[in-house]
Scaffold this motif. Structure first.
Motif, PDB file in Angstrom:
ATOM      1  N   TYR A  47       3.259  -7.022   3.414  1.00 24.02           N
ATOM      2  CA  TYR A  47       2.141  -6.360   4.672  1.00 24.02           C
ATOM      3  C   TYR A  47       1.524  -4.894   4.456  1.00 24.02           C
ATOM      4  O   TYR A  47       1.945  -4.091   5.033  1.00 24.02           O
ATOM      5  CB  TYR A  47       2.684  -6.665   5.907  1.00 24.02           C
ATOM      6  CG  TYR A  47       3.372  -7.886   6.388  1.00 24.02           C
ATOM      7  CD1 TYR A  47       2.431  -8.794   7.036  1.00 24.02           C
ATOM      8  CD2 TYR A  47       4.663  -8.249   5.932  1.00 24.02           C
ATOM      9  CE1 TYR A  47       2.891 -10.275   7.269  1.00 24.02           C
ATOM     10  CE2 TYR A  47       5.223  -9.535   6.233  1.00 24.02           C
ATOM     11  CZ  TYR A  47       4.207 -10.465   7.097  1.00 24.02           C
ATOM     12  OH  TYR A  47       4.576 -11.746   7.214  1.00 24.02           O
ATOM     13  N   ARG A  49      -0.993  -3.326   4.817  1.00 25.21           N
ATOM     14  CA  ARG A  49      -1.754  -2.727   5.711  1.00 25.21           C
ATOM     15  C   ARG A  49      -1.096  -2.364   7.003  1.00 25.21           C
ATOM     16  O   ARG A  49      -1.470  -1.567   7.983  1.00 25.21           O
ATOM     17  CB  ARG A  49      -3.025  -3.595   6.223  1.00 25.21           C
ATOM     18  CG  ARG A  49      -3.953  -4.086   5.090  1.00 25.21           C
ATOM     19  CD  ARG A  49      -5.232  -4.715   5.514  1.00 25.21           C
ATOM     20  NE  ARG A  49      -5.895  -4.483   6.699  1.00 25.21           N
ATOM     21  CZ  ARG A  49      -6.648  -3.358   7.065  1.00 25.21           C
ATOM     22  NH1 ARG A  49      -7.020  -2.698   6.236  1.00 25.21           N
ATOM     23  NH2 ARG A  49      -6.969  -3.015   8.380  1.00 25.21           N
ATOM     24  N   CYS A  50       0.142  -2.639   7.045  1.00 22.33           N
ATOM     25  CA  CYS A  50       1.225  -2.427   8.352  1.00 22.33           C
ATOM     26  C   CYS A  50       1.772  -1.217   7.918  1.00 22.33           C
ATOM     27  O   CYS A  50       2.574  -1.010   6.998  1.00 22.33           O
ATOM     28  CB  CYS A  50       1.986  -3.599   8.408  1.00 22.33           C
ATOM     29  SG  CYS A  50       3.013  -3.319  10.023  1.00 22.33           S
ATOM     30  N   VAL A  80      -3.472   4.003   2.580  1.00 20.93           N
ATOM     31  CA  VAL A  80      -3.649   2.846   3.347  1.00 20.93           C
ATOM     32  C   VAL A  80      -4.037   3.588   4.736  1.00 20.93           C
ATOM     33  O   VAL A  80      -5.045   2.860   5.271  1.00 20.93           O
ATOM     34  CB  VAL A  80      -2.338   1.991   3.464  1.00 20.93           C
ATOM     35  CG1 VAL A  80      -2.418   1.150   4.723  1.00 20.93           C
ATOM     36  CG2 VAL A  80      -1.732   1.449   2.297  1.00 20.93           C
ATOM     37  N   ARG A  83      -7.764   4.684   4.561  1.00 23.57           N
ATOM     38  CA  ARG A  83      -8.627   3.546   4.611  1.00 23.57           C
ATOM     39  C   ARG A  83      -9.050   3.084   6.173  1.00 23.57           C
ATOM     40  O   ARG A  83     -10.070   2.756   6.658  1.00 23.57           O
ATOM     41  CB  ARG A  83      -8.356   2.391   3.822  1.00 23.57           C
ATOM     42  CG  ARG A  83      -8.787   2.498   2.043  1.00 23.57           C
ATOM     43  CD  ARG A  83      -8.487   1.360   1.145  1.00 23.57           C
ATOM     44  NE  ARG A  83      -7.144   0.737   1.291  1.00 23.57           N
ATOM     45  CZ  ARG A  83      -6.002   1.555   0.326  1.00 23.57           C
ATOM     46  NH1 ARG A  83      -6.478   2.278  -0.268  1.00 23.57           N
ATOM     47  NH2 ARG A  83      -4.832   1.043   0.777  1.00 23.57           N
ATOM     48  N   GLN A  84      -7.731   2.740   6.615  1.00 16.50           N
ATOM     49  CA  GLN A  84      -7.841   2.340   8.130  1.00 16.50           C
ATOM     50  C   GLN A  84      -8.385   3.247   9.093  1.00 16.50           C
ATOM     51  O   GLN A  84      -9.331   2.751   9.908  1.00 16.50           O
ATOM     52  CB  GLN A  84      -6.464   1.898   8.533  1.00 16.50           C
ATOM     53  CG  GLN A  84      -5.886   0.796   7.899  1.00 16.50           C
ATOM     54  CD  GLN A  84      -4.378   0.404   8.306  1.00 16.50           C
ATOM     55  OE1 GLN A  84      -4.132   0.677   9.442  1.00 16.50           O
ATOM     56  NE2 GLN A  84      -3.950  -0.370   7.472  1.00 16.50           N
ATOM     57  N   PRO A 106      -4.312   4.958  12.965  1.00 14.92           N
ATOM     58  CA  PRO A 106      -4.256   5.284  11.717  1.00 14.92           C
ATOM     59  C   PRO A 106      -4.553   6.578  11.332  1.00 14.92           C
ATOM     60  O   PRO A 106      -3.887   7.345  10.655  1.00 14.92           O
ATOM     61  CB  PRO A 106      -5.261   4.062  10.877  1.00 14.92           C
ATOM     62  CG  PRO A 106      -5.449   3.361  11.912  1.00 14.92           C
ATOM     63  CD  PRO A 106      -4.983   3.656  13.473  1.00 14.92           C
TER      64      PRO A 106
END
Length: 161
Positions: A47, A49-50, A80, A83-84, A106
Motif C-alpha cells: 500500500y 500510498r498509505c 509520497v 505527491r499527495q 498529507p
C-alpha cells in the motif's frame, strides 16, 4: 492511545487506514523484531500510498538505532506525502502557503516526516543537515504544531557533548 486507530492518527494522517493495512499492523503486536519489520515492509510495499505504515516503519528503525534505514524510509514517506499534498519533491523548495500544514492530511504528515528527518539527522551527528531542516520547519510551522522543540533540545544537548 493507538496512533494508527486513534485520534492522533486522524490528526496526523487525515483519514482512515485500510483494513488490510490494519491487519498487517495488528500482526506486529507482540511479534519479534523480524516479524514487525516484515509486516511493516509488507504494508509499505503493498500500500505505497498509505502513509501510516511509513511512519511506523521509520519509527521502528529509529527506535532500534537503525538510523540509515529510518532515514531511507522517512525520505520515501516524504516523497509520497509530497505527491499527495501537491508539494515540491525538493523539501528545500517548499514554501509557507504551499499547503495548509495545520490541517490533518498529507501536508501535515509531510511536515511531521520532515521533523523526523531532522531528528534522525541529529541522532546521526549530521548537525548541518539538522540545522537546515529545523530552519525550514520553523519557517513552515511558525506556531510549532508538530513539537519541534524536542528536536531542538536534542540538537542543543548533542552540541554540548
Amino acid at each position: 492511545m493507538d496512533l494508527i486507530t486513534g485520534i492522533e492518527s486522524t490528526d496526523l494522517f487525515g483519514g482512515n487506514v485500510p483494513s488490510p493495512v490494519l491487519q498487517l499492523i495488528e500482526r506486529t503486536r507482540g511479534g519479534s523484531n523480524d516479524d514487525v519489520a516484515a509486516a511493516l515492509w509488507t504494508a509499505v510495499l503493498s500500500y505505497p500510498r498509505c502513509l501510516p505504515p511509513y511512519y511506523l516503519l521509520y519509527k521502528f528503525h529509529a527506535n532500534r538505532g537503525e538510523l540509515g534505514e529510518a532515514q531511507e524510509v522517512a525520505t520515501k514517506a516524504l516523497a509520497v506525502a509530497a505527491r499527495q499534498a501537491s508539494l515540491d519533491s525538493d523539501w528545500c523548495a517548499v514554501q509557507p502557503g504551499d499547503t495548509d500544514f495545520t490541517i490533518p492530511g498529507p501536508g501535515r504528515f509531510w511536515l511531521f516526516t520532515l521533523k523526523a528527518l531532522a531528528f534522525i539527522s541529529v541522532r546521526r551527528g549530521e548537525r548541518a543537515v539538522a540545522l537546515k531542516l529545523i530552519a525550514k520547519l520553523r519557517r513552515l510551522d511558525p506556531i510549532d504544531c508538530i513539537g519541534l522543540d524536542v528536536v531542538e533540545a536534542l540538537l542543543a544537548q548533542s552540541g554540548s557533548r
